[in-house]
Design an enzyme around this catalytic site. Structure first.
Site, short mmCIF file in Angstrom:
data_model
loop_
_atom_site.label_atom_id
_atom_site.label_comp_id
_atom_site.label_asym_id
_atom_site.label_seq_id
_atom_site.Cartn_x
_atom_site.Cartn_y
_atom_site.Cartn_z
CG ASN A 149 -1.79 -1.17 1.38
OD1 ASN A 149 -2.09 -1.82 0.39
ND2 ASN A 149 -2.21 -1.48 2.59
CB SER B 151 -4.68 -6.43 3.50
OG SER B 151 -3.37 -6.50 3.94
#
Length: 592
Positions: free
Chosen positions: A335, A410
């Site tokens: 991320n 995720s």
């Protein structure tokens, strides 16, 4: 004579010293190839390392010899004038050993120690037992509740008429699991692989209870200035994989009749590489010393976690072991709005690396600095913004069950792991990890608009992937489509002429290696420009006035059409850009 006598020994001594120095340089260069220093930049203190001795070496087969090798490395280490002890902790499932220094080392000291260890020629590699952390960005809103299962997501709602994941086991390697009535029915026995009892918060380190004890930490505890509440990350991921569905409450799972084996590796301050490697080995049905065999080996492993640096030998060995046992390993891209080639295990070989998109099909953005990682190692994309799933309300220790929306790669990863479970449940015989990856890529749906950075070939489409297996209303596998008849090519016309092929009854996108076979009868191919035009108007040039004085074009071109939907009208456009020569399109075909 006396002068010569005195000079000769000095000359020999200098030569010997030079030879010794050169030998040391050569040894260091060889040893350097076996030392992975990438992770040292990610922390200020280091004390655990993973050492792999070569098969058949004395250190590998004899604990006393292993201790002597470690003692030799410790004796040769010189760091800030302080002696160092080095002890063996355990052997992990890949055959490597975890060793621990007697004190915390700074980056320079850790590098020096690793290089000393690698001076033993029997050492295959040495790397830090680095910590990994969960890839997630919490999001307070509940926008687009489970939009990720619809047509703008992975298209699971259509896929459920074909497969729901029955009989497939998915291992979720994460923070463990919190009890949740919307999830418990699909949970199988798992394991807690956190070897540090302080990080595990259960007072006993590794055990058969994968319950999430909370991963909260206070400011300054994990090398950062801020504090953090417990994430219940593994519970959220598991819910996206296989929450109980059609029970008149809560949320649905991507493969809601699959089962989840929770494997706990992340606790306070994350988790170590060695523990994660053992978890991969165990979850896939491999052997880990001192740990009972997994009674329910997974067909799919979900890893919504990672860290920075090169993949490293430990990760790769564990992943290769899992893949050799037929297990598909699905991992998050990360991320950090960076190239996933710098994130592991996203950059490891033999994994499916997943980027994240929002409900508009754009690369996910969670803050000014947190966006889906990108790059050539990212294989496919899946929903990763505002993903609602199972959770727990506890801020530190477990509280009552709850639901919440999270964002991150995720969250994208378990969508893909769930689709893999749908595929394996539908397939007459289990697909290999390579076959699964190929299916996901060749059936992925094109992005609505080209992403600002590359995040895979497209968005995973569960229905199209299942259709490719055959049965129901399937994609009929590889097919060849041909034109209906000859078309004359006007002389000296930039507009040219087109011949059409209509494709219908397929779903998903064309392949990355589509075959375009062309047979054009003409008296001078150097006049010709030949283009393939996709149904959406995209142009792929095949021939651009090449070939000089040659005449006919009889050739098959390989074209990457993975961004193009299969169905629609495909055209071959041929234009003659000079005068005097004539010809026609004799035949052409598409194979995908």
């Amino acid at each position: 004579m006396s002068y010569r006598f005195k000079g000769a020994p000095r000359q020999h001594a200098l030569a010997a010293a030079t030879l010794a120095a050169l030998s040391c340089v050569a040894m260091s260069a060889s040893a350097a190839d076996r030392v992975n220093l990438a992770a040292l930049a990610n922390a200020d203190a280091h004390d655990q390392f993973i050492v792999k001795y070569r098969d058949g070496s004395a250190a590998r087969s004899n604990p006393a010899n292993l201790s002597r090798s470690l003692d030799s490395a410790a004796a040769g280490f010189s760091g800030k004038g302080r002696a160092l002890g080095l002890k063996h902790l355990r052997r992990i499932g890949t055959g490597a050993d975890v060793v621990q220094a007697g004190r915390k080392l700074d980056r320079a000291e850790a590098q020096s120690l690793m290089q000393q260890i690698a001076l033993d020629p029997n050492v295959e590699y040495v790397e830090e037992n680095a910590r990994m952390t969960a890839f997630f960005t919490p999001n307070d809103t509940r926008f687009g509740e489970q939009w990720g299962y619809g047509a703008s997501g992975v298209n699971a709602t259509q896929a459920w008429d074909v497969s729901t994941g029955t009989g497939v086991v998915v291992a979720v390697i994460d923070t463990g699991i919190a009890s949740h009535s919307d999830l418990n029915g699909n949970i199988l026995p798992g394991y807690d692989f956190i070897s540090d009892s302080t990080a595990a918060r259960d007072s006993n380190g590794r055990d058969s209870n994968p319950a999430d004890q909370g991963d909260w930490f206070a400011a300054g505890e994990c090398g950062v200035s801020y504090s953090s509440n417990s994430s219940w990350h593994g519970t959220h991921v598991a819910g996206t994989v296989a929450a109980v569905t059609n029970n008149a409450k809560g949320v649905a799972g991507t493969a809601y009749n699959a089962k989840v084996v929770p494997v706990r590796v992340l606790g306070k301050c994350g988790g170590t590489l060695a523990d994660i490697a053992d978890a991969i080995t165990w979850a896939s049905g491999g052997t880990v010393s001192g740990i009972p065999a997994n009674a329910n080996p997974a067909e799919v492993i979900n890893m919504s976690l990672g860290g920075s640096g090169a993949c490293g030998s430990t990760y790769q060995a564990a992943i290769d072991g899992a893949v050799s046992r037929g297990v598909t390993v699905v991992v998050a891209a990360g991320n950090n709005n960076g190239n996933a080639s710098n994130a592991r295990p996203a950059n490891c070989n033999n994994v499916i690396t997943v980027g994240a998109v929002d409900s508009a099909g754009k690369r996910s953005v969670w803050s000014s600095t947190q966006k889906s990682n990108y790059g050539t190692v990212v294989d496919v994309a899946a929903p990763g913004s505002n993903i609602l799933s199972t959770l727990n309300s506890g801020t530190t220790t477990p509280g009552s069950e709850s639901y919440a929306s999270y964002g991150g790669t995720s969250m994208a990863t378990p969508h893909v792991a769930g689709v893999v479970a749908l595929l394996q449940a539908k397939s007459a015989t289990p697909k290999t990890p390579a076959q699964i990856e190929s299916i996901l890529k060749t059936t992925a749906r094109a992005f609505p608009t080209t992403p600002d950075q590359p995040i895979g070939v497209g968005i995973v489409d569960a229905k199209a992937a299942l259709d490719s297996l055959g049965g129901g209303t399937p994609n009929p596998g590889t097919q060849t489509y041909s034109n209906a008849g000859d078309v004359s090519i006007p002389d000296n016309s930039s507009v040219g002429v087109t011949s059409s092929i209509v494709v219908s009854g397929r779903s998903g996108n064309a392949t990355s290696s589509a075959q375009v076979a062309v047979n054009i009868v003409h008296t001078y191919q150097g006049d010709l420009v030949v283009d393939l035009i996709a149904p959406d108007g995209s142009v792929y040039n095949l021939h651009n006035r090449a070939g000089g004085g040659a005449d006919n074009i009889v050739q098959t071109y390989t074209v990457n059409l993975s961004s193009e939907p299969l169905n629609g009208t495909w055209k071959l456009r041929v234009s003659d850009r000079a005068s005097l020569d004539t010809g026609y399109i004799n035949s052409w075909s598409l194979t995908f």
